[in-house]
Design a protein around this motif. Structure first.
Motif, short mmCIF file in Angstrom:
data_model
loop_
_atom_site.label_atom_id
_atom_site.label_comp_id
_atom_site.label_asym_id
_atom_site.label_seq_id
_atom_site.Cartn_x
_atom_site.Cartn_y
_atom_site.Cartn_z
N ALA A 183 0.87 -1.19 0.00
CA ALA A 183 0.00 0.00 0.00
C ALA A 183 0.90 1.23 0.00
O ALA A 183 1.99 1.22 0.57
CB ALA A 183 -0.90 -0.01 1.22
N GLU A 184 0.44 2.30 -0.64
CA GLU A 184 1.24 3.51 -0.76
C GLU A 184 0.40 4.75 -0.51
O GLU A 184 -0.83 4.69 -0.45
CB GLU A 184 1.86 3.59 -2.18
N GLY A 185 1.09 5.87 -0.41
CA GLY A 185 0.44 7.18 -0.40
C GLY A 185 -0.66 7.33 0.63
O GLY A 185 -0.53 6.88 1.77
N THR A 186 -1.76 7.94 0.19
CA THR A 186 -2.85 8.25 1.13
C THR A 186 -3.51 6.98 1.67
O THR A 186 -3.98 6.97 2.80
CB THR A 186 -3.91 9.13 0.45
N GLU A 187 -3.53 5.91 0.86
CA GLU A 187 -4.11 4.65 1.33
C GLU A 187 -3.34 4.14 2.55
O GLU A 187 -3.93 3.73 3.56
CB GLU A 187 -4.08 3.61 0.21
N LEU A 188 -2.01 4.17 2.45
CA LEU A 188 -1.19 3.71 3.58
C LEU A 188 -1.29 4.68 4.75
O LEU A 188 -1.36 4.24 5.91
CB LEU A 188 0.27 3.57 3.13
N ASP A 189 -1.33 5.97 4.48
CA ASP A 189 -1.49 6.96 5.56
C ASP A 189 -2.75 6.68 6.37
O ASP A 189 -2.73 6.68 7.61
CB ASP A 189 -1.56 8.38 4.98
N ARG A 190 -3.85 6.43 5.65
CA ARG A 190 -5.13 6.16 6.34
C ARG A 190 -5.02 4.89 7.17
O ARG A 190 -5.49 4.84 8.32
CB ARG A 190 -6.26 6.01 5.32
N ALA A 191 -4.42 3.84 6.60
CA ALA A 191 -4.30 2.57 7.32
C ALA A 191 -3.44 2.74 8.57
O ALA A 191 -3.76 2.19 9.63
CB ALA A 191 -3.70 1.51 6.40
N MET A 192 -2.36 3.51 8.47
CA MET A 192 -1.47 3.71 9.63
C MET A 192 -2.17 4.52 10.71
O MET A 192 -2.06 4.21 11.90
CB MET A 192 -0.17 4.39 9.18
N ARG A 193 -2.89 5.55 10.30
CA ARG A 193 -3.62 6.35 11.31
C ARG A 193 -4.68 5.52 12.01
O ARG A 193 -4.92 5.68 13.21
CB ARG A 193 -4.25 7.58 10.64
N ALA A 194 -5.33 4.62 11.25
CA ALA A 194 -6.34 3.74 11.86
C ALA A 194 -5.72 2.83 12.92
O ALA A 194 -6.40 2.41 13.86
CB ALA A 194 -7.02 2.90 10.77
N LEU A 195 -4.43 2.54 12.77
CA LEU A 195 -3.71 1.72 13.75
C LEU A 195 -3.13 2.54 14.89
O LEU A 195 -2.55 1.99 15.83
CB LEU A 195 -2.56 0.97 13.06
N GLY A 196 -3.28 3.86 14.80
CA GLY A 196 -2.71 4.73 15.83
C GLY A 196 -1.30 5.16 15.54
O GLY A 196 -0.61 5.68 16.44
N MET A 197 -0.81 4.96 14.30
CA MET A 197 0.55 5.34 13.93
C MET A 197 0.56 6.69 13.25
O MET A 197 -0.38 7.04 12.52
CB MET A 197 1.16 4.30 12.98
N ASP A 198 1.60 7.44 13.46
CA ASP A 198 1.81 8.71 12.77
C ASP A 198 2.62 8.42 11.51
O ASP A 198 3.77 7.98 11.60
CB ASP A 198 2.56 9.69 13.67
N PRO A 199 2.05 8.65 10.32
CA PRO A 199 2.78 8.33 9.08
C PRO A 199 4.10 9.06 8.93
O PRO A 199 4.97 8.63 8.17
CB PRO A 199 1.79 8.75 7.97
N GLU A 200 4.26 10.19 9.64
CA GLU A 200 5.48 10.98 9.53
C GLU A 200 6.55 10.58 10.54
O GLU A 200 7.69 11.01 10.45
CB GLU A 200 5.15 12.47 9.72
N GLU A 201 6.19 9.75 11.51
CA GLU A 201 7.11 9.40 12.59
C GLU A 201 8.13 8.36 12.14
O GLU A 201 7.82 7.44 11.39
CB GLU A 201 6.32 8.87 13.79
N LYS A 202 9.35 8.51 12.63
CA LYS A 202 10.42 7.55 12.35
C LYS A 202 10.29 6.38 13.32
O LYS A 202 10.07 6.57 14.52
CB LYS A 202 11.78 8.24 12.51
N TYR A 203 10.43 5.14 12.80
CA TYR A 203 10.28 3.98 13.68
C TYR A 203 11.14 2.82 13.19
O TYR A 203 11.51 2.73 12.02
CB TYR A 203 8.82 3.54 13.78
#
Length: 732
Positions: free
Chosen positions: A179-199
């Motif tokens: 998954a890429e772009g906005t699709e992945l951003d939405r999925a990560m936010r739904a999991l409680g992850m910040d798409p911009e955060e380093k991990y």
């Protein structure tokens, strides 16, 4: 006299499926994708430890690993047997599993299947008797072997396998897209992850405190987090991984989060692709990281892990017995400095190598006659035959009308067969859609066993061939007879209701079910209008075949256009106006709604209820309203050709049905921006809709608001994608 056509030979897949391991499920997802890319019409059966979950997750027919008679049937109806992927030929985990997988290979060959060991790892096989047996079975039965790494090739040769068609490929999971772009951003936010955060991602299995102490992992994660400014994210492939991650996290001092199993592979791949690094003792997490171009540190507990990392030529490998906190942190630091561009190049090389699997699959599907070569397939639109009883008023009929409107009329043609005269809805006049009226069957047909009727049934459209025949009714014997006797490559039934609840609530349906339940065996696939009715249908019908989730289309363009039509009827807009829409019958629970409304109206004077619809319970409901003394505070509007004009003046909609397949009116009300009051028992049938345990209490605090319309574009796009898969409509 009609006889059912001989079932088309398909593909049978055997592997470590249905055990709850997301790595193995990713392999299966990839293999199925490769089969469907070669020929989407080929029947597929998977041998699984949890066949219902496998069937629902992957939309295939599934059979339990130890269902002897089911396995015999599966072998007989298959032309190609795929053993794999994964490391099935090994006796370290269990000697029993080795014997089982060798037995399936032998049975497949005896049943006349071509046998391909697909994307396999080999070994370790430690016992000499097991090594001899494995070599004997593979030498005698395997037609082709594709291996996921060079170590597996050496192990195969050491076993004594020779003279076979062996090709180095790669793990099928490498073919999966992230998954890429906005699709992945939405999925990560739904999991409680910040798409911009380093991990930094950790994906570790529980190997025992003596081998992999939780304190060691916690200390390394904390040190990496402080040293490199990264949050720790645990990615879990199984329930056991999740339990280990929780034990580790209890010992940590720095921020972390745990991503549990059950995610789509594309989302896991996307999360891997954005990780600064991965620390893993899971082979498929390392494969995902390689495919995503993410630097990885492998904790090797098995030769297959070190073998894969050796082939990869990137990252670091630490043998489990050598692992220390200091070495793990040092290894993470080293891979963080790796050139990700070089990793991406290596990832593409691996994916290209993996295409050997697809080439072998295509070769054997065509060689065995399971698939027709693409160049020999007829061109032109997909031909569909829909069978329904009528176009009278009702959610099922409206759903079909909307579906016909939304078909891709450039890529498919549809003949729509019906046999009752009354037509309530305006039927769409579109390119390639033809409406054909059939003669209704005698009423007594409903009380004859379906299998007996099939012995005398005739093709309703002699001389015509369809790609897919669709029984859209799922209730009337006539529709099933037509759909099961017409000349078609595939037969699909739509399921619109909670079958178990319908059997419980309706004596007439129980009688009809007794006679027609045999029809389900004649269909290849089913389409349920919501996830909430799938298990109910499986239990009642006993089917092991694929069940797709296809909600009802909602034609928002029509709704908005009709909603803006002027009305002579006048509403009191100072009140909170609540509506309910549907057939006035036992199933729809309008009597339940009157009880709920009565409790709320007793405490709130500005409520008014409007009921749109007609049916056998109309007089009883009017009498109940008078007895409750709420008849002056509610209005029965009867059937309305344009209910949306009335609904547009409402503030909310209530649905209190005893059971539903999907409350289509809920989505129509959502499109118009109404407040929704849906009873809790309907939660599984209306995903994404908030349901309530106490609608009366919610009505007491409901406020009028500015309504915002929703064109439901994402909702309808998903339905289009699902139907394209079921009907085999080619992509643009």
């Amino acid at each position: 006299m009609f006889r059912q056509a001989k079932e088309k030979k398909g593909v049978l897949i055997c592997g470590a499926y249905g055990l709850g391991n997301s790595g193995d499920e990713a392999i299966l997802e990839a293999v199925l994708s490769q089969i469907r890319e070669t020929d989407s019409t080929v029947p597929v059966t998977v041998i699984s430890r949890d066949p219902r979950r496998t069937a629902d997750l992957h939309k295939v027919r599934a059979v339990w690993s130890f269902n002897v008679f089911g396995l015999i049937r599966a072998f007989r109806r298959s032309g190609l047997f795929l053993s794999g992927g994964g490391s099935l030929i090994q006796d370290v985990t269990s000697r029993r599993s080795l014997l089982y997988y060798l037995a399936t290979i032998k049975l497949a060959k005896r049943s006349g299947c071509s046998v391909v060991m697909y994307g396999c790892g080999i070994g370790p096989v430690e016992k000499s008797s097991d090594r001899k047996l494995a070599a004997k079975v593979i030498n005698k039965c395997a037609d082709c072997i594709t291996l996921r790494d060079s170590r597996a090739q050496k192990e195969l040769e050491a076993l004594g396998v020779s003279g076979k068609d062996v090709r180095i490929s790669g793990d099928p999971a490498l073919s999966l897209a992230a998954a890429e772009g906005t699709e992945l951003d939405r999925a990560m936010r739904a999991l409680g992850m910040d798409p911009e955060e380093k991990y930094i991602a950790f994906s570790l299995r529980d190997m025992g405190e003596d081998k992999l102490p939780a304190s060691l992992v916690a200390g390394a994660a904390d040190e990496c987090s402080r040293k490199f400014g990264c949050r720790t994210v645990f990615i879990c492939n199984s329930k056991e991984d999740g339990e280990f991650a929780e034990r580790v996290s209890e010992l940590m001092e720095t921020p972390f989060m745990i991503v549990m199993e059950g995610l789509r592979s594309s989302v896991v791949l996307g999360i891997m692709s954005r990780a600064a690094a991965l620390v893993s003792g899971r082979l498929h997490s390392l494969i995902f990281a390689a495919g995503a171009g993410a630097p990885a540190v492998a904790v090797s507990y098995d030769p297959k892990v070190s073998g894969f990392m050796e082939d990869l030529g990137c990252g670091r490998t630490i043998a489990l017995e050598d692992l220390t906190q200091e070495l793990l942190v040092e290894s993470v630091e080293q891979v963080l400095s790796e050139d990700r561009q070089q990793l991406a190049v290596r990832a593409e090389e691996l994916k290209k190598q993996e295409q050997v699997n697809s080439e072998v699959l295509k070769e054997f599907m065509e060689k065995t006659g399971v698939s027709v070569p693409r160049e020999e397939r007829p061109d032109g639109p997909v031909k569909l035959a829909f069978f329904t009883s009528d176009f009278k008023i009702g959610g099922m009929q409206k759903s079909l009308v909307n579906l016909l409107k939304n078909l891709d009329h450039e890529r498919c043609e549809a003949d729509v067969y019906y046999y009752e005269d009354e037509i309530f809805y305006e039927l769409p006049v579109c390119k390639g859609i033809n409406y054909i009226k059939l003669e209704p069957k005698p009423y007594w047909y409903r009380f004859v066993y379906f299998r007996l009727l099939m012995q005398f049934a005739k093709d309703p459209a002699p001389g015509k061939h369809y790609d897919v025949a669709i029984d859209f009714n799922s209730y009337q014997n006539e529709c099933a007879l037509y759909a099961c006797t017409v000349d078609a490559d595939k037969r699909v039934m739509f399921v619109h209701n909670d079958v178990e609840r319908k059997l419980e609530e309706e004596p007439k349906y129980r009688v009809l079910w007794h006679f027609f339940k045999g029809k389900f065996a004649y269909y290849d696939e089913f389409a349920a209008v919501s996830t909430g009715i799938v298990e109910s249908f499986r239990r009642a019908s006993g089917t092991d075949k694929p069940i797709w989730i296809v909600p009802n289309y909602v034609d928002t363009a029509e709704i908005f256009q009709k909603a803006d039509k002027p009305l002579v009827f006048r509403f009191d807009n100072s009140k909170y106006n609540l509506c309910a829409v549907g057939r006035l019958c036992h199933q729809k629970g309008f009597d339940i709604l009157l009880d709920i409304y009565g409790r709320a109206a007793e405490l709130r004077q500005d409520l008014h209820l409007y009921i749109i619809g007609d049916g056998p319970d109309k007089d009883a409901l009017r009498l109940k309203a008078r007895e409750m003394e709420i008849d002056r505070r509610m209005t029965f509007l009867g059937n309305q050709p344009n209910p949306y004009a009335y609904m547009s003046h409402m503030d909310g909609l209530a649905l209190t049905s005893r059971y539903e397949g999907q409350g289509m009116v809920i989505m129509e009300a959502k499109a118009l921006g109404l407040d929704l009051y849906v009873s809790r028992n309907l939660e599984g049938c209306n995903q994404g809709i908030r349901c309530s345990d106490d609608i009366a209490a919610e009505l007491l605090t409901a406020d009028k608001k500015v309504k915002v319309r929703d064109d439901l574009s994402a909702y309808n796009r998903n339905i289009t994608r699902q139907l394209a898969r079921i009907f085999g409509i080619p992509a643009e």
